[in-house]
Write an enzyme that holds these catalytic residues in place. Sequence first.
Site, PDB file in Angstrom:
ATOM      1  N   GLY A   1       0.776  -1.228   0.000  1.00  0.00           N
ATOM      2  CA  GLY A   1       0.000   0.000   0.000  1.00  0.00           C
ATOM      3  C   GLY A   1       0.808   1.278   0.000  1.00  0.00           C
ATOM      4  O   GLY A   1       0.262   2.357   0.096  1.00  0.00           O
TER       5      GLY A   1
ATOM      6  N   HIS B   1     -12.636   0.003  33.200  1.00  0.00           N
ATOM      7  CA  HIS B   1     -11.427  -0.485  32.525  1.00  0.00           C
ATOM      8  C   HIS B   1     -10.810   0.619  31.651  1.00  0.00           C
ATOM      9  O   HIS B   1      -9.645   0.961  31.794  1.00  0.00           O
ATOM     10  CB  HIS B   1     -11.788  -1.715  31.677  1.00  0.00           C
ATOM     11  CG  HIS B   1     -10.648  -2.317  30.934  1.00  0.00           C
ATOM     12  ND1 HIS B   1     -10.054  -3.500  31.335  1.00  0.00           N
ATOM     13  CD2 HIS B   1      -9.967  -1.916  29.844  1.00  0.00           C
ATOM     14  CE1 HIS B   1      -9.068  -3.786  30.505  1.00  0.00           C
ATOM     15  NE2 HIS B   1      -8.990  -2.846  29.583  1.00  0.00           N
ATOM     16  N   GLU B   2     -11.631   1.195  30.791  1.00  0.00           N
ATOM     17  CA  GLU B   2     -11.113   2.239  29.900  1.00  0.00           C
ATOM     18  C   GLU B   2     -10.701   3.484  30.685  1.00  0.00           C
ATOM     19  O   GLU B   2      -9.691   4.114  30.388  1.00  0.00           O
ATOM     20  CB  GLU B   2     -12.140   2.612  28.828  1.00  0.00           C
ATOM     21  CG  GLU B   2     -12.499   1.493  27.856  1.00  0.00           C
ATOM     22  CD  GLU B   2     -11.285   0.842  27.210  1.00  0.00           C
ATOM     23  OE1 GLU B   2     -10.262   1.531  26.999  1.00  0.00           O
ATOM     24  OE2 GLU B   2     -11.344  -0.370  26.915  1.00  0.00           O
TER      25      GLU B   2
ATOM     26  N   HIS C   1      -7.215   2.949  31.905  1.00  0.00           N
ATOM     27  CA  HIS C   1      -6.201   3.235  30.879  1.00  0.00           C
ATOM     28  C   HIS C   1      -6.004   4.747  30.757  1.00  0.00           C
ATOM     29  O   HIS C   1      -4.889   5.249  30.736  1.00  0.00           O
ATOM     30  CB  HIS C   1      -6.650   2.730  29.506  1.00  0.00           C
ATOM     31  CG  HIS C   1      -6.547   1.244  29.324  1.00  0.00           C
ATOM     32  ND1 HIS C   1      -5.396   0.551  29.548  1.00  0.00           N
ATOM     33  CD2 HIS C   1      -7.458   0.330  28.885  1.00  0.00           C
ATOM     34  CE1 HIS C   1      -5.605  -0.740  29.275  1.00  0.00           C
ATOM     35  NE2 HIS C   1      -6.849  -0.899  28.878  1.00  0.00           N
TER      36      HIS C   1
ATOM     37  N   ASP D   1      -4.604  -6.703  26.604  1.00  0.00           N
ATOM     38  CA  ASP D   1      -3.668  -5.745  27.201  1.00  0.00           C
ATOM     39  C   ASP D   1      -2.452  -6.476  27.752  1.00  0.00           C
ATOM     40  O   ASP D   1      -1.306  -6.073  27.532  1.00  0.00           O
ATOM     41  CB  ASP D   1      -4.338  -5.014  28.374  1.00  0.00           C
ATOM     42  CG  ASP D   1      -5.493  -4.151  27.911  1.00  0.00           C
ATOM     43  OD1 ASP D   1      -5.512  -3.798  26.728  1.00  0.00           O
ATOM     44  OD2 ASP D   1      -6.356  -3.839  28.741  1.00  0.00           O
TER      45      ASP D   1
HETATM   46  P1  ADP Z   1       1.627  -1.275  -3.455  1.00  0.00           P
HETATM   47  O1  ADP Z   1       1.787  -1.706  -4.850  1.00  0.00           O
HETATM   48  O2  ADP Z   1       2.852  -0.644  -2.855  1.00  0.00           O
HETATM   49  O3  ADP Z   1       1.073  -2.339  -2.537  1.00  0.00           O
HETATM   50  P2  ADP Z   1      -0.284   0.453  -4.630  1.00  0.00           P
HETATM   51  O4  ADP Z   1       0.574   1.201  -5.559  1.00  0.00           O
HETATM   52  O5  ADP Z   1      -1.094  -0.636  -5.223  1.00  0.00           O
HETATM   53  O6  ADP Z   1       0.544  -0.119  -3.407  1.00  0.00           O
HETATM   54  O7  ADP Z   1      -1.196   1.479  -3.866  1.00  0.00           O
HETATM   55  C1  ADP Z   1      -2.541   1.240  -3.637  1.00  0.00           C
HETATM   56  C2  ADP Z   1      -3.320   2.504  -3.745  1.00  0.00           C
HETATM   57  O8  ADP Z   1      -2.986   3.389  -2.699  1.00  0.00           O
HETATM   58  C3  ADP Z   1      -3.009   3.255  -5.008  1.00  0.00           C
HETATM   59  O9  ADP Z   1      -3.860   2.874  -6.024  1.00  0.00           O
HETATM   60  C4  ADP Z   1      -3.220   4.708  -4.627  1.00  0.00           C
HETATM   61  O10 ADP Z   1      -4.531   5.070  -4.866  1.00  0.00           O
HETATM   62  C5  ADP Z   1      -2.964   4.720  -3.154  1.00  0.00           C
HETATM   63  N1  ADP Z   1      -1.638   5.293  -2.894  1.00  0.00           N
HETATM   64  C6  ADP Z   1      -0.586   4.646  -2.353  1.00  0.00           C
HETATM   65  N2  ADP Z   1       0.464   5.486  -2.230  1.00  0.00           N
HETATM   66  C7  ADP Z   1       0.082   6.665  -2.719  1.00  0.00           C
HETATM   67  C8  ADP Z   1       0.727   7.929  -2.878  1.00  0.00           C
HETATM   68  N3  ADP Z   1       1.974   8.137  -2.516  1.00  0.00           N
HETATM   69  N4  ADP Z   1       0.016   8.937  -3.428  1.00  0.00           N
HETATM   70  C9  ADP Z   1      -1.264   8.750  -3.794  1.00  0.00           C
HETATM   71  N5  ADP Z   1      -1.914   7.594  -3.679  1.00  0.00           N
HETATM   72  C10 ADP Z   1      -1.278   6.549  -3.142  1.00  0.00           C
HETATM   73 ZN    ZN Z   2      -7.681  -2.586  28.015  1.00  0.00          ZN
END
Ligand code: ADP
Ligand code: ZN
Length: 610
Positions: free
Chosen positions: A212, A430-431, A434, A506
């Site tokens: 991503g 609990h929260e 934290h 946790d």
């Molecule tokens: P990877 O191949 O590294 O897993 P991708 O190129 O497929 O990631 O990215 C997935 C989507 O995330 C892209 O289609 C784009 O829309 C978005 N994205 C990721 N990085 C950027 C960036 N630097 N600028 C704009 N969009 C991005």
């Molecule tokens: Zn907790």
Amino acid sequence: MADSEDNRQREATKRAIRFTLIFLLIYTGIQYFEQSSPELLSYSEFKNRVVAGQIKEITIQNETITGGLSSGDKASRYKVVIPSIEDADLMPLLDDKQVVINAKSSELPILVRGLLGILPWILIIGLFMYSSRLMAKRLGGGAAGGGMFGFSRSKARRHEGQTISVSYDDVAGLEQAKADLLEIVDYLKHPQKYLDLGAKIPKGILMMGSPGTGKTLLAKATAGEAGVPFYSISGSEFIEMFVGVGASRVRDMFEQARKDSPSIIFIDEIDSVGRVRGTGLGGGNDEREQTLNQILAEMDGFEPGEAVVVLAATNRPDVLDPALLRPGRFDRKLTLELPQCAAREKILEVHTRKVPLKDKSCLKDIANRTVGFSGADLENLVNEAALHAASNDKKQVVPEDFEYARDKVILGSVREDMLNDEERKRVAYHEAGHALTALHMEHSDRLRKVSIIPRGRALGVTEQMPDEDRHNFTQDYLEERISILLGGRCAERKIFGVVSSGASDDLKQATQLARRMVAQWGMSDAMGPVSFPQSEDHPFLGREMAEPRNFSEQTLTQIDREVTGLLSRCEAITEEVIEKYKADLNKLAEALLERETLDEESIKQLLHNA
Ligand code: ADP
Ligand code: ZN
Ligand code: MG
């Protein structure tokens, strides 16, 4: 081309199926009319009628006798099944009554027999073709469903330069990577300029980065920027059922790309073919080795005049075969990091170009609060926000939509199941525990939000947000982090006397953190400045395949003791805080039970207006 081929084949299959169905229908129809229309007579009834002289003519076939009654009435045909015990009286009786006997051969007409003979074959071949098509589709991602004969054709999808519409404008952040690639773009635009000077341009560029981060996007944008054809194939597509297929695909693709030079070849997920060879992992995959060798051979075989640049992407550079990284192959490396705050803001800007925003300036705040998000995560976030706004019939996307989307992306959707009052109270304390601990820790991140709305797996959340992206952590910070993690548990014990299983996550996190501090980061005085490899840390090999532990049983015991000690120390601090600020704890918990979610502002107001 691949598509029309696919269609043709689908048509042919349809026709074959239709033909078979019609044939079967006709055949059963004939059988039906031949056999079931005459009246079925019992054998003795039949004999009686012969004796009575009502029957003048019969036809014998197999074990049945058919014929008409002597009245000449065509409609009153009959059929008799001859018993398997031989009746010696029948023939003389028939002779006596002068019945005309016709005998029919027991065989089916030749045409029917022939068809019946080949029917199983048609079915078998049909089934085979169908399943091989299915297989090709499954494995090959469906680009070219060439069936059993088309599997070796290149699956590289061809895009003309102009069909790549993305450019560097669409890639936000990643400035260093873009700057490096601009040189390649210029070369692809004017190869002659470089050739005249005898300059050697890198043939292979490896892009590394977690999923991503925009590797695929950057590769495409490079082709779009240079205006050259873009050939792309994914490493996982090579893993096919027949050895040699991947290699021939590579050959095909490189051949096409070279004909089309200047061009870009993009090999996505190259780690799936480019793993270190000969490790026997993944079953000693011959196919993979052949494919990899073919890639290397093709890259070595580029002529100087051919302006073809190979981009490859991976999120596992550590497992790549060193042969891939040698000079002349993928010798340039680009690392794509997860975006920092400023880059996140730019990525949000890119993805909100078509989204009507109430207030552009809110993007900065969102970028601030999305530490660790990749480009793809941010894109998803924008989309979720827009979906939320649309489902509420809004004309614009407002910050609250982003808030909602962020919670959904990080924590999962809101769970519908209702907790009973006792459980809710427990979660609230609990929260609050934290939150309270977080408020009183010196180095800790800002407390942003506390909520007891169950989401995903969690019954509640306490959210903190670092002011800037952190790269490493000091010992103080980490110890306080453990204290905060234990805060929920301590508060529960303080109020209810016992803890619940709700704190198990946790505890797990706290223990993991403590173990790392002791065994990996040298943060325990008793252990000294040593790092003991933890087998679970190997990202790819996993626990079983990791290198053997090379320290003693005693050390292991000592690590355990140190970890437990550290956790207890942190817990003592937490308990102190909770004891001291018990009034605040109650206030927080009560406010949570009433309002479910408290943000930074309301927490401040609540605790200071006392
Ligand atoms: P990877 O191949 O590294 O897993 P991708 O190129 O497929 O990631 O990215 C997935 C989507 O995330 C892209 O289609 C784009 O829309 C978005 N994205 C990721 N990085 C950027 C960036 N630097 N600028 C704009 N969009 C991005
Ligand atoms: Zn907790
Ligand atoms: Mg990708």
